[in-house]
Design an enzyme around this catalytic site. Structure first.
Site, PDB file in Angstrom:
ATOM      1  N   GLN A  69      49.081  36.376  39.871  1.00  0.00           N
ATOM      2  CA  GLN A  69      49.973  37.383  40.436  1.00  0.00           C
ATOM      3  C   GLN A  69      51.038  36.770  41.335  1.00  0.00           C
ATOM      4  O   GLN A  69      52.053  37.405  41.604  1.00  0.00           O
ATOM      5  CB  GLN A  69      49.173  38.419  41.237  1.00  0.00           C
ATOM      6  CG  GLN A  69      48.338  39.326  40.367  1.00  0.00           C
ATOM      7  CD  GLN A  69      47.560  40.301  41.214  1.00  0.00           C
ATOM      8  OE1 GLN A  69      46.482  40.005  41.697  1.00  0.00           O
ATOM      9  NE2 GLN A  69      48.136  41.484  41.404  1.00  0.00           N
ATOM     10  N   HIS A  72      38.620  43.860  38.372  1.00  0.00           N
ATOM     11  CA  HIS A  72      40.082  43.996  38.334  1.00  0.00           C
ATOM     12  C   HIS A  72      40.745  42.622  38.457  1.00  0.00           C
ATOM     13  O   HIS A  72      41.660  42.289  37.687  1.00  0.00           O
ATOM     14  CB  HIS A  72      40.521  44.918  39.480  1.00  0.00           C
ATOM     15  CG  HIS A  72      41.986  45.143  39.575  1.00  0.00           C
ATOM     16  ND1 HIS A  72      42.559  46.363  39.310  1.00  0.00           N
ATOM     17  CD2 HIS A  72      43.007  44.321  39.936  1.00  0.00           C
ATOM     18  CE1 HIS A  72      43.881  46.278  39.493  1.00  0.00           C
ATOM     19  NE2 HIS A  72      44.173  45.041  39.882  1.00  0.00           N
ATOM     20  N   GLU A  73      40.284  41.814  39.416  1.00  0.00           N
ATOM     21  CA  GLU A  73      40.904  40.501  39.629  1.00  0.00           C
ATOM     22  C   GLU A  73      40.609  39.541  38.481  1.00  0.00           C
ATOM     23  O   GLU A  73      41.486  38.772  38.060  1.00  0.00           O
ATOM     24  CB  GLU A  73      40.471  39.905  40.970  1.00  0.00           C
ATOM     25  CG  GLU A  73      40.859  40.737  42.181  1.00  0.00           C
ATOM     26  CD  GLU A  73      42.305  41.209  42.194  1.00  0.00           C
ATOM     27  OE1 GLU A  73      43.199  40.483  41.706  1.00  0.00           O
ATOM     28  OE2 GLU A  73      42.555  42.325  42.686  1.00  0.00           O
ATOM     29  N   HIS A 130      42.993  40.137  35.744  1.00  0.00           N
ATOM     30  CA  HIS A 130      44.262  39.427  35.949  1.00  0.00           C
ATOM     31  C   HIS A 130      44.177  37.993  35.451  1.00  0.00           C
ATOM     32  O   HIS A 130      45.118  37.485  34.833  1.00  0.00           O
ATOM     33  CB  HIS A 130      44.658  39.409  37.429  1.00  0.00           C
ATOM     34  CG  HIS A 130      45.334  40.645  37.893  1.00  0.00           C
ATOM     35  ND1 HIS A 130      46.560  41.060  37.418  1.00  0.00           N
ATOM     36  CD2 HIS A 130      44.953  41.574  38.808  1.00  0.00           C
ATOM     37  CE1 HIS A 130      46.905  42.188  38.019  1.00  0.00           C
ATOM     38  NE2 HIS A 130      45.945  42.524  38.864  1.00  0.00           N
ATOM     39  N   GLY A 172      42.456  42.762  46.818  1.00  0.00           N
ATOM     40  CA  GLY A 172      42.209  41.608  45.967  1.00  0.00           C
ATOM     41  C   GLY A 172      43.522  41.052  45.460  1.00  0.00           C
ATOM     42  O   GLY A 172      44.537  41.755  45.417  1.00  0.00           O
ATOM     43  N   CYS A 183      47.634  48.568  41.653  1.00  0.00           N
ATOM     44  CA  CYS A 183      47.767  47.136  41.412  1.00  0.00           C
ATOM     45  C   CYS A 183      49.035  46.622  42.080  1.00  0.00           C
ATOM     46  O   CYS A 183      50.109  47.214  41.932  1.00  0.00           O
ATOM     47  CB  CYS A 183      47.824  46.874  39.908  1.00  0.00           C
ATOM     48  SG  CYS A 183      47.903  45.142  39.488  1.00  0.00           S
ATOM     49  N   LEU A 184      48.904  45.511  42.796  1.00  0.00           N
ATOM     50  CA  LEU A 184      50.072  44.919  43.451  1.00  0.00           C
ATOM     51  C   LEU A 184      51.121  44.461  42.445  1.00  0.00           C
ATOM     52  O   LEU A 184      52.300  44.377  42.780  1.00  0.00           O
ATOM     53  CB  LEU A 184      49.634  43.747  44.326  1.00  0.00           C
ATOM     54  CG  LEU A 184      48.690  44.082  45.484  1.00  0.00           C
ATOM     55  CD1 LEU A 184      48.258  42.817  46.211  1.00  0.00           C
ATOM     56  CD2 LEU A 184      49.319  45.070  46.434  1.00  0.00           C
TER      57      LEU A 184
END
Length: 152
Positions: A17, A97-98, A101, A12, A55-56
């Site tokens: 991000q 999660h997304e 963000h 995702g 997480c990226l």
């Protein structure tokens, strides 16, 4: 966004991000691809499950995060048409999660069970990965030392 997510082996990615100030996320799970604009969670199951997340935005960190097992979200698809998505298990976790963000929340804000992911090579040349407990302050200090956020 999908190309960036794939390049970093994510499941995702939220627009903030990659420095895009829009409420959009993309996700891929079990062969399905999702792109959602202006998502809102309209229902959450009472059942909460704990799972390990990476997480990226904060590479090398994982956290045990509590999430709702099932959710229903509403938003727009990539063509601007209204959609309603119901998700369960890992897909529900990815969506939550997304959306976090999009709301400025990271996994380190959701958990005290935080870990550095450390990969070591033993004498035989075999790689071994282990999780080393850490704190939010230690993670923030390490990324501040780099003097720049992780760039995707």
């Amino acid at each position: 966004m999908l190309e960036t997510m794939d390049a970093y082996e994510g499941v995702g990615l939220a627009a903030p991000q990659i420095a895009v100030k829009k409420r959009i996320f993309v996700a891929q799970w079990e062969g399905d691809t999702f792109a959602v604009v202006n998502p809102t969670i309209e229902w959450r199951s009472e059942e909460i499950v704990t799972g390990m997340e990476g997480c990226l935005s904060i590479p090398g960190v994982q956290a045990e995060v509590n999430r709702h097992l099932k959710i229903r979200l509403r938003g727009l698809d990539r063509n601007g048409k209204p959609i309603v998505l119901e998700a369960e298990g890992w897909l529900a976790r990815i969506f939550q999660h997304e959306i976090d963000h999009l709301d400025g929340v990271l996994i380190i804000d959701r958990s005290d069970d935080l870990y550095w992911v450390v990969t070591e090579t033993d004498e035989q040349g075999k790689e071994r990965t282990r999780l080393v407990p850490t704190t939010k302050n230690a993670i923030l200090a390490a990324f501040q030392k780099q003097k720049q956020p992780a760039k995707l």
